[in-house]
Scaffold this motif. Structure first.
Motif, PDB file in Angstrom:
ATOM      1  N   ALA A  60       4.979  -0.502   2.056  1.00 38.33           N
ATOM      2  CA  ALA A  60       4.592  -0.777   3.438  1.00 38.33           C
ATOM      3  C   ALA A  60       3.180  -0.263   3.715  1.00 38.33           C
ATOM      4  O   ALA A  60       2.419  -0.888   4.462  1.00 38.33           O
ATOM      5  CB  ALA A  60       5.593  -0.143   4.396  1.00 38.33           C
ATOM      6  N   THR A  61       2.799   0.838   3.091  1.00 43.90           N
ATOM      7  CA  THR A  61       1.440   1.365   3.253  1.00 43.90           C
ATOM      8  C   THR A  61       0.429   0.425   2.603  1.00 43.90           C
ATOM      9  O   THR A  61      -0.638   0.169   3.179  1.00 43.90           O
ATOM     10  CB  THR A  61       1.335   2.779   2.659  1.00 43.90           C
ATOM     11  OG1 THR A  61       2.301   3.625   3.300  1.00 43.90           O
ATOM     12  CG2 THR A  61      -0.055   3.359   2.856  1.00 43.90           C
ATOM     13  N   PHE A  62       0.748  -0.097   1.434  1.00 46.87           N
ATOM     14  CA  PHE A  62      -0.130  -1.088   0.807  1.00 46.87           C
ATOM     15  C   PHE A  62      -0.245  -2.334   1.691  1.00 46.87           C
ATOM     16  O   PHE A  62      -1.324  -2.904   1.831  1.00 46.87           O
ATOM     17  CB  PHE A  62       0.381  -1.477  -0.586  1.00 46.87           C
ATOM     18  CG  PHE A  62      -0.143  -0.602  -1.682  1.00 46.87           C
ATOM     19  CD1 PHE A  62      -1.318  -0.919  -2.346  1.00 46.87           C
ATOM     20  CD2 PHE A  62       0.536   0.544  -2.062  1.00 46.87           C
ATOM     21  CE1 PHE A  62      -1.805  -0.122  -3.356  1.00 46.87           C
ATOM     22  CE2 PHE A  62       0.061   1.352  -3.072  1.00 46.87           C
ATOM     23  CZ  PHE A  62      -1.115   1.026  -3.723  1.00 46.87           C
ATOM     24  N   TYR A  63       0.859  -2.746   2.291  1.00 48.24           N
ATOM     25  CA  TYR A  63       0.826  -3.914   3.174  1.00 48.24           C
ATOM     26  C   TYR A  63      -0.048  -3.634   4.393  1.00 48.24           C
ATOM     27  O   TYR A  63      -0.850  -4.478   4.790  1.00 48.24           O
ATOM     28  CB  TYR A  63       2.248  -4.303   3.593  1.00 48.24           C
ATOM     29  CG  TYR A  63       2.264  -5.449   4.564  1.00 48.24           C
ATOM     30  CD1 TYR A  63       1.901  -6.727   4.160  1.00 48.24           C
ATOM     31  CD2 TYR A  63       2.606  -5.255   5.891  1.00 48.24           C
ATOM     32  CE1 TYR A  63       1.886  -7.793   5.059  1.00 48.24           C
ATOM     33  CE2 TYR A  63       2.600  -6.301   6.790  1.00 48.24           C
ATOM     34  CZ  TYR A  63       2.235  -7.567   6.368  1.00 48.24           C
ATOM     35  OH  TYR A  63       2.212  -8.603   7.265  1.00 48.24           O
ATOM     36  N   SER A 117      -5.516   4.155  -5.072  1.00 50.11           N
ATOM     37  CA  SER A 117      -5.496   2.704  -5.286  1.00 50.11           C
ATOM     38  C   SER A 117      -5.229   1.891  -4.022  1.00 50.11           C
ATOM     39  O   SER A 117      -5.457   0.683  -4.028  1.00 50.11           O
ATOM     40  CB  SER A 117      -4.459   2.353  -6.353  1.00 50.11           C
ATOM     41  OG  SER A 117      -3.163   2.658  -5.906  1.00 50.11           O
ATOM     42  N   VAL A 118      -4.779   2.499  -2.946  1.00 50.28           N
ATOM     43  CA  VAL A 118      -4.415   1.732  -1.747  1.00 50.28           C
ATOM     44  C   VAL A 118      -5.609   0.940  -1.221  1.00 50.28           C
ATOM     45  O   VAL A 118      -5.513  -0.276  -1.011  1.00 50.28           O
ATOM     46  CB  VAL A 118      -3.814   2.630  -0.645  1.00 50.28           C
ATOM     47  CG1 VAL A 118      -3.623   1.850   0.654  1.00 50.28           C
ATOM     48  CG2 VAL A 118      -2.484   3.211  -1.091  1.00 50.28           C
ATOM     49  N   PHE A 119      -6.734   1.586  -0.985  1.00 50.10           N
ATOM     50  CA  PHE A 119      -7.877   0.881  -0.406  1.00 50.10           C
ATOM     51  C   PHE A 119      -8.440  -0.192  -1.337  1.00 50.10           C
ATOM     52  O   PHE A 119      -8.593  -1.342  -0.912  1.00 50.10           O
ATOM     53  CB  PHE A 119      -8.977   1.853   0.031  1.00 50.10           C
ATOM     54  CG  PHE A 119     -10.158   1.150   0.624  1.00 50.10           C
ATOM     55  CD1 PHE A 119     -10.089   0.602   1.895  1.00 50.10           C
ATOM     56  CD2 PHE A 119     -11.335   0.998  -0.095  1.00 50.10           C
ATOM     57  CE1 PHE A 119     -11.172  -0.070   2.451  1.00 50.10           C
ATOM     58  CE2 PHE A 119     -12.420   0.335   0.442  1.00 50.10           C
ATOM     59  CZ  PHE A 119     -12.337  -0.205   1.724  1.00 50.10           C
ATOM     60  N   VAL A 121      -7.132  -1.868  -3.859  1.00 44.52           N
ATOM     61  CA  VAL A 121      -6.178  -2.968  -4.070  1.00 44.52           C
ATOM     62  C   VAL A 121      -6.057  -3.804  -2.800  1.00 44.52           C
ATOM     63  O   VAL A 121      -6.089  -5.045  -2.851  1.00 44.52           O
ATOM     64  CB  VAL A 121      -4.802  -2.425  -4.522  1.00 44.52           C
ATOM     65  CG1 VAL A 121      -3.730  -3.490  -4.466  1.00 44.52           C
ATOM     66  CG2 VAL A 121      -4.907  -1.830  -5.916  1.00 44.52           C
ATOM     67  N   SER A 122      -5.957  -3.148  -1.654  1.00 39.31           N
ATOM     68  CA  SER A 122      -5.863  -3.866  -0.378  1.00 39.31           C
ATOM     69  C   SER A 122      -7.104  -4.704  -0.133  1.00 39.31           C
ATOM     70  O   SER A 122      -7.016  -5.860   0.284  1.00 39.31           O
ATOM     71  CB  SER A 122      -5.671  -2.868   0.770  1.00 39.31           C
ATOM     72  OG  SER A 122      -4.485  -2.144   0.615  1.00 39.31           O
ATOM     73  N   LEU A 123      -8.279  -4.136  -0.386  1.00 41.04           N
ATOM     74  CA  LEU A 123      -9.530  -4.855  -0.189  1.00 41.04           C
ATOM     75  C   LEU A 123      -9.647  -6.048  -1.131  1.00 41.04           C
ATOM     76  O   LEU A 123     -10.050  -7.139  -0.723  1.00 41.04           O
ATOM     77  CB  LEU A 123     -10.727  -3.920  -0.358  1.00 41.04           C
ATOM     78  CG  LEU A 123     -12.100  -4.555  -0.207  1.00 41.04           C
ATOM     79  CD1 LEU A 123     -12.278  -5.191   1.157  1.00 41.04           C
ATOM     80  CD2 LEU A 123     -13.180  -3.512  -0.469  1.00 41.04           C
ATOM     81  N   ALA A 124      -9.276  -5.860  -2.380  1.00 44.64           N
ATOM     82  CA  ALA A 124      -9.372  -6.952  -3.353  1.00 44.64           C
ATOM     83  C   ALA A 124      -8.455  -8.117  -2.968  1.00 44.64           C
ATOM     84  O   ALA A 124      -8.873  -9.282  -2.999  1.00 44.64           O
ATOM     85  CB  ALA A 124      -9.023  -6.443  -4.750  1.00 44.64           C
ATOM     86  N   ILE A 125      -7.234  -7.816  -2.581  1.00 49.75           N
ATOM     87  CA  ILE A 125      -6.297  -8.880  -2.210  1.00 49.75           C
ATOM     88  C   ILE A 125      -6.744  -9.564  -0.925  1.00 49.75           C
ATOM     89  O   ILE A 125      -6.744 -10.798  -0.832  1.00 49.75           O
ATOM     90  CB  ILE A 125      -4.865  -8.334  -2.097  1.00 49.75           C
ATOM     91  CG1 ILE A 125      -4.379  -7.871  -3.475  1.00 49.75           C
ATOM     92  CG2 ILE A 125      -3.924  -9.379  -1.528  1.00 49.75           C
ATOM     93  CD1 ILE A 125      -3.078  -7.108  -3.449  1.00 49.75           C
ATOM     94  N   ALA A 126      -7.157  -8.786   0.071  1.00 52.23           N
ATOM     95  CA  ALA A 126      -7.616  -9.371   1.339  1.00 52.23           C
ATOM     96  C   ALA A 126      -8.850 -10.238   1.123  1.00 52.23           C
ATOM     97  O   ALA A 126      -8.969 -11.319   1.712  1.00 52.23           O
ATOM     98  CB  ALA A 126      -7.909  -8.268   2.352  1.00 52.23           C
ATOM     99  N   SER A 127      -9.759  -9.799   0.275  1.00 49.02           N
ATOM    100  CA  SER A 127     -10.969 -10.586   0.001  1.00 49.02           C
ATOM    101  C   SER A 127     -10.630 -11.887  -0.709  1.00 49.02           C
ATOM    102  O   SER A 127     -11.203 -12.932  -0.397  1.00 49.02           O
ATOM    103  CB  SER A 127     -11.950  -9.771  -0.839  1.00 49.02           C
ATOM    104  OG  SER A 127     -12.417  -8.675  -0.105  1.00 49.02           O
TER     105      SER A 127
END
Length: 171
Positions: A60-63, A117-119, A121-127
């Motif tokens: 949920a934090t990754f989401y 890794s949270v930031f 990974v989140s940035l890569a997927i969102a981009s």
């Protein structure tokens, strides 16, 4: 339950949570309320949480990180200083503290790896999602179109001028 079954249960709960949150009205408020509760619970009980709950809170934090990065990234088309500053601002405001509570859930080097890794990974997927959306928008509107709501963040918009082949948008 075995560790594998607990991990699978936590991942399934995370996926169901993300699907439910995407379909709820409220513009992300339910996500923030649930994440605040999970962050407080994780800070209090930490490693005493069963494995499936630790996996769920982590997922949920990754989401949440993904959602905040997506909102920042879609403030205008492309990856620019403006979108990057939006990503940092929104992640810092909404996802930084829940991310830090993951330090209480995990032990040893794993906790540092998860938090670190949270930031990215989140940035890569969102981009990747935003870039795909922008490419699809151009493909679907080759003749041009005025301001149109984005499908990823509906309060942001895109427009395309076919003559100049210029894509622009705003929040």
């Amino acid at each position: 339950m075995t560790a594998k079954q607990q991990t699978a249960s936590g991942l399934a709960a995370t996926i169901l949570f993300a699907i439910a949150e995407e379909n709820l009205p409220g513009g992300g408020i339910p996500l923030l309320v649930v994440m605040a509760g999970l962050a407080v619970a994780a800070a209090i009980w930490g490693p005493r949480f069963p494995l499936y709950l630790r996996v769920f809170v982590t997922g949920a934090t990754f989401y949440l990180g993904y959602v905040t990065c997506l909102v920042g990234r879609t403030m205008e088309p492309g990856f620019s200083l403006h979108t990057l500053s939006g990503v940092f601002l929104l992640f810092g405001l909404y996802a930084a503290l829940p991310t830090l509570t993951l330090l209480r859930l995990w032990r040893g080097r794993l906790r540092l790896a998860v938090v670190a890794s949270v930031f990215p990974v989140s940035l890569a997927i969102a981009s990747a999602v935003a870039a795909y959306e922008e490419n699809q928008f151009i493909e679907q509107h080759r003749d041009g179109i005025g301001p149109t709501a984005r499908w990823t963040v509906s309060n942001h918009w895109l427009a395309y001028d076919a003559k100049t082949q210029h894509l622009w948008g705003s929040d």
